[in-house]
Design a protein around this motif. Structure first.
Motif, short mmCIF file in Angstrom:
data_model
loop_
_atom_site.label_atom_id
_atom_site.label_comp_id
_atom_site.label_asym_id
_atom_site.label_seq_id
_atom_site.Cartn_x
_atom_site.Cartn_y
_atom_site.Cartn_z
N ARG A 1 0.87 -1.15 0.12
CA ARG A 1 -0.02 -0.05 -0.04
C ARG A 1 0.74 1.33 -0.01
O ARG A 1 0.58 2.30 0.11
CB ARG A 1 -1.02 -0.02 1.07
N LEU A 2 2.13 1.18 -0.19
CA LEU A 2 3.10 2.16 -0.18
C LEU A 2 3.46 2.70 -1.46
O LEU A 2 3.80 1.97 -2.50
CB LEU A 2 4.24 1.68 0.39
N LEU A 3 3.32 3.97 -1.82
CA LEU A 3 3.55 4.80 -2.96
C LEU A 3 4.77 5.68 -2.64
O LEU A 3 4.44 6.65 -1.92
CB LEU A 3 2.17 5.37 -3.64
N ASP A 4 5.80 5.31 -3.28
CA ASP A 4 6.97 6.24 -3.03
C ASP A 4 7.23 7.19 -4.17
O ASP A 4 7.19 7.14 -5.25
CB ASP A 4 8.18 5.53 -3.06
N ALA A 5 6.81 8.63 -4.01
CA ALA A 5 6.86 9.68 -4.81
C ALA A 5 7.85 10.83 -4.52
O ALA A 5 7.89 11.97 -4.84
CB ALA A 5 5.46 10.46 -4.92
N THR A 6 9.04 10.06 -3.81
CA THR A 6 10.11 10.99 -3.61
C THR A 6 11.15 11.20 -4.69
O THR A 6 11.79 11.88 -4.47
CB THR A 6 10.93 10.39 -2.32
N VAL A 42 -1.40 10.33 4.07
CA VAL A 42 -2.34 9.07 4.30
C VAL A 42 -3.62 9.17 3.47
O VAL A 42 -4.30 10.30 3.63
CB VAL A 42 -2.76 8.80 5.73
N MET A 43 -4.01 8.23 2.70
CA MET A 43 -5.05 8.32 1.73
C MET A 43 -6.39 7.50 2.25
O MET A 43 -5.76 6.75 3.14
CB MET A 43 -4.64 7.91 0.28
N ASP A 44 -7.53 8.05 1.82
CA ASP A 44 -8.78 7.27 2.46
C ASP A 44 -8.67 5.76 1.96
O ASP A 44 -9.53 5.06 2.60
CB ASP A 44 -10.00 8.03 2.35
N SER A 45 -7.91 5.39 0.92
CA SER A 45 -7.87 4.17 0.52
C SER A 45 -7.03 3.14 1.48
O SER A 45 -6.84 2.13 0.85
CB SER A 45 -7.50 3.94 -0.97
N ASP A 46 -6.40 3.75 2.34
CA ASP A 46 -5.26 3.26 3.26
C ASP A 46 -3.95 2.91 2.59
O ASP A 46 -3.01 2.65 3.01
CB ASP A 46 -5.81 1.78 3.78
N HIS A 47 -3.93 3.74 1.46
CA HIS A 47 -2.37 3.86 0.76
C HIS A 47 -1.63 4.97 1.60
O HIS A 47 -2.38 5.92 2.11
CB HIS A 47 -2.67 4.11 -0.64
N VAL A 48 -0.48 4.64 1.61
CA VAL A 48 0.49 5.76 2.03
C VAL A 48 1.35 6.35 0.94
O VAL A 48 2.01 5.64 0.31
CB VAL A 48 1.49 4.93 3.13
N VAL A 49 1.51 7.68 0.94
CA VAL A 49 2.41 8.16 0.09
C VAL A 49 3.43 8.99 0.56
O VAL A 49 3.19 9.70 1.38
CB VAL A 49 1.52 9.21 -1.11
#
Length: 90
Positions: free
Chosen positions: A42-47, A57-64
């Protein structure tokens, strides 16, 4: 605009109305949140390879992960004109 995009740095955007929290990554609970998201895909790395300076923290439980300071992302979030869930007034 129905779903304003939130600039999280380096050409990356998230849908502002789906954001639950913008936090700094320095505390132990946030490090655990990040690792849990990684383990559960559920981790999205946008660094873009840079140091993580904020966690979104998104409402879909994804973490950016973002390389932009949490305060900067929060300021940009406030500039969208309304809070998540608010309808646009015409």
């Amino acid at each position: 605009m129905k779903n304003p995009l939130l600039n999280i740095g380096y050409g990356n955007f998230v849908v502002g109305s789906r954001v639950v929290a913008i936090v700094t990554p320095s505390s132990a609970p946030m490090k655990r949140l990040k690792e849990d998201a990684r383990e559960n895909n559920r981790l999205l790395d946008a660094t873009q390879g840079r140091r993580t300076r904020s966690i979104i923290v998104m409402d879909s439980d994804h973490v950016v992960l973002s390389a932009v300071q949490a305060e900067t992302v929060a300021t940009r979030f406030g500039q969208t004109g309304r809070l998540p869930g608010e309808e646009e007034v015409e």
